[in-house]
Design an enzyme around this catalytic site. Structure first.
Site, mmCIF file in Angstrom:
data_model
loop_
_atom_site.group_PDB
_atom_site.id
_atom_site.type_symbol
_atom_site.label_atom_id
_atom_site.label_comp_id
_atom_site.label_asym_id
_atom_site.label_seq_id
_atom_site.Cartn_x
_atom_site.Cartn_y
_atom_site.Cartn_z
ATOM 1 N N PHE A 215 40.547 36.420 34.327
ATOM 2 C CA PHE A 215 39.623 35.812 33.358
ATOM 3 C C PHE A 215 39.044 34.539 34.005
ATOM 4 C CE2 PHE A 215 43.050 37.896 30.988
ATOM 5 C CZ PHE A 215 42.351 38.794 30.188
ATOM 6 N N ASP A 236 36.900 39.020 36.460
ATOM 7 C CA ASP A 236 36.254 38.808 35.159
ATOM 8 C C ASP A 236 35.442 40.054 34.825
ATOM 9 O OD1 ASP A 236 35.702 35.955 33.467
ATOM 10 O OD2 ASP A 236 34.333 37.621 33.029
ATOM 11 N N ALA A 268 40.294 43.151 32.633
ATOM 12 C CA ALA A 268 41.571 42.624 33.121
ATOM 13 C C ALA A 268 42.748 43.527 32.747
ATOM 14 C CB ALA A 268 41.792 41.222 32.553
ATOM 15 N N ASP A 288 44.041 33.327 31.944
ATOM 16 C CA ASP A 288 43.352 32.414 31.017
ATOM 17 C C ASP A 288 42.336 33.189 30.183
ATOM 18 O OD1 ASP A 288 42.464 30.149 29.714
ATOM 19 O OD2 ASP A 288 41.128 29.526 31.343
ATOM 20 N N CYS A 328 44.166 29.911 24.280
ATOM 21 C CA CYS A 328 43.329 28.895 23.632
ATOM 22 C C CYS A 328 43.120 29.222 22.153
ATOM 23 C CB CYS A 328 41.998 28.740 24.358
ATOM 24 S SG CYS A 328 41.070 30.270 24.453
HETATM 25 N N1 SAH Z 1 39.560 30.511 33.289
HETATM 26 C C1 SAH Z 1 38.196 30.159 32.976
HETATM 27 C C2 SAH Z 1 37.854 30.349 31.515
HETATM 28 C C3 SAH Z 1 38.032 31.760 31.023
HETATM 29 S S1 SAH Z 1 37.077 32.117 29.622
HETATM 30 C C4 SAH Z 1 37.943 28.714 33.402
HETATM 31 O O1 SAH Z 1 38.879 27.977 33.672
HETATM 32 O O2 SAH Z 1 36.772 28.331 33.450
HETATM 33 C C5 SAH Z 1 37.405 33.794 29.384
HETATM 34 C C6 SAH Z 1 36.718 34.725 30.359
HETATM 35 O O3 SAH Z 1 37.286 36.012 30.146
HETATM 36 C C7 SAH Z 1 35.215 34.916 30.202
HETATM 37 O O4 SAH Z 1 34.587 34.636 31.426
HETATM 38 C C8 SAH Z 1 35.029 36.393 29.843
HETATM 39 O O5 SAH Z 1 33.905 36.996 30.483
HETATM 40 C C9 SAH Z 1 36.297 36.998 30.371
HETATM 41 N N2 SAH Z 1 36.772 38.225 29.712
HETATM 42 C C10 SAH Z 1 36.811 38.515 28.394
HETATM 43 N N3 SAH Z 1 37.405 39.705 28.185
HETATM 44 C C11 SAH Z 1 37.760 40.170 29.402
HETATM 45 C C12 SAH Z 1 38.425 41.340 29.848
HETATM 46 N N4 SAH Z 1 38.857 42.270 28.989
HETATM 47 N N5 SAH Z 1 38.649 41.481 31.171
HETATM 48 C C13 SAH Z 1 38.231 40.545 32.053
HETATM 49 N N6 SAH Z 1 37.589 39.417 31.680
HETATM 50 C C14 SAH Z 1 37.364 39.226 30.382
#
Ligand code: SAH
Length: 384
Positions: A215, A236, A268, A288, A328
């Site tokens: 993520f 991501d 993910a 995350d 979060c």
């Molecule tokens: N770790 C990042 C913030 C993550 S925000 C930082 O520190 O800046 C959450 C992220 O998860 C987003 O970019 C979103 O596109 C991604 N996301 C949401 N669902 C997902 C999934 N099923 N698999 C992979 N990525 C995902």
């Protein structure tokens, strides 16, 4: 109204009271005693948000001066407590006694969100905009980000995101010595996850070897891992996010011990499942995810999701590995989150020792009397 807590729900109002949208009103207790001054919403379930314990009248420039004082106080608090960055949250709603107002800073570009009827009042917004110029100088730009869903909930007329002051909407910014790019008008609505700033630094203290940032978004963790790890992969589901992450990585290539970061566009859940069944091994894994629980009702389902990814990550970690696991969702309590991790550890038959129990960075203050202001859980773990 609980002591020190700033919300009064519509159902707690005596009788059927009509509230003037966005007005500054007095809250009077059943015994007729003055309790607090508050900002009213005619539509929200949270009918009143306390803004002062003093009796304030809604006349002249009372609200404007209060907003201006509060924005200055919020800026001052950050000057004291925020270091190594020119990007941080300047105003965090109730946590800065400015309910419904959020202001983020990215170098000289400020992003303002007015989430209630009161913060959409022209006098309130103008006061916030002027206070920012006083605090940060006339060369800044202030961009208003509009959330159409919130405007509908607050019965506000439709509006577009727009520049309130200055001319810039994009800028590089610095965080912990790394350069990131910010663009307010790019496809994705969110800026950076400024709340993780201190956790990036803490993570880098323990991270090593082959690392994965799951993520990854714009690569916040991945880039910090890249300075200390041999190999880094960022995952991501959003291609746009990863393109932005790659741009960020290129801007910092001289600092990256890992050389290039590998970006994988994938779900993910699928990827962790595949990689763990293939027996892929890592020394450091960051999880995350976005908030899995947006409401109280979805907490159980969220915990199932958290457990699945944590279990797979634990299986993939080498002995002596580091897991950095985050949530979060305010609705998922710290106790629930830790219990979820314990259950994943037991299932994976791994001993997990919590090295650091962390939360959001200090520019997203946690107010003792307002539990809702605490939402981020970040556990840094040593995995045997
Ligand atoms: N770790 C990042 C913030 C993550 S925000 C930082 O520190 O800046 C959450 C992220 O998860 C987003 O970019 C979103 O596109 C991604 N996301 C949401 N669902 C997902 C999934 N099923 N698999 C992979 N990525 C995902």
């Amino acid at each position: 109204m609980r002591i020190g807590h700033p919300w009064v729900y519509r159902s707690d109002l005596a009788g059927k009271q009509e509230l003037t949208p966005g007005s500054l009103v007095h809250i009077i207790g059943e015994d007729g005693r003055f309790l607090a001054s508050a900002l009213a919403s005619s539509t929200s379930q949270i009918a009143l948000r306390v803004i002062s314990t003093k009796p304030l009248s809604d006349s002249g420039n009372v609200l404007a001066s209060l907003f201006s004082e509060r924005v200055s106080a919020a800026a001052e608090y950050r000057r004291e407590l925020v270091a190594d960055t020119d990007a941080y949250r300047v105003v965090f709603s109730e946590a800065d006694q400015l309910p419904g107002l959020i202001i983020d800073r990215y170098a000289d570009v400020f992003i303002l969100q007015a989430l209630t009827q009161a913060t959409n009042r022209e006098d309130a917004r103008d006061a916030a905009v002027s206070a920012l110029q006083i605090e940060y100088g006339p060369a800044i730009s202030i961009f208003e980000r509009v959330d159409p869903r919130i405007r509908r909930l607050e019965a506000l007329p439709e509006a577009e995101s727009n520049l309130l002051y200055g001319s810039e909407t994009a800028t590089p910014f610095l965080m912990n010595g790394l350069t990131f790019h910010f663009d307010a008008t790019a496809g994705q609505k969110t800026g950076a996850f400024l709340d993780q700033r201190e956790n990036y630094v803490a993570t880098a203290q323990y991270a090593h070897g082959r690392a994965m940032d799951v993520f990854s978004y714009h690569g916040g963790f991945a880039l910090h891992l890249g300075r200390v790890c041999e190999q880094v992969t960022g995952v991501d589901v959003s291609r746009a996010a990863l393109e932005h992450a790659e741009k960020n990585a290129l801007a910092n290539s001289a600092q990256l011990k890992c050389g290039e970061i590998e970006w994988i566009e994938a779900d993910a859940f699928e990827l962790l499942k595949d990689y763990s069944s293939q027996g892929q091994q890592y020394d450091t894994i960051v999880l995350d995810p976005p908030a899995f629980a947006k409401t109280k009702r979805t907490v159980d389902k969220a915990l199932t999701g958290y457990k699945e990814i944590n279990l797979r990550a634990l299986k993939m970690l080498r002995s002596g590995g580091t897991l950095i696991t985050n949530s979060c969702s305010h609705h998922v309590s710290r106790e629930d989150f830790t219990a979820m991790l314990a259950s994943a550890a037991a299932n994976a038959d791994r001993r997990v020792r919590i090295l650091e129990t962390r939360t959001q960075s200090k520019d997203h203050p946690i107010v003792a009397t307002i539990p809702e202001t605490e939402y981020l859980k970040c556990l840094i773990c040593f995995v045997d």
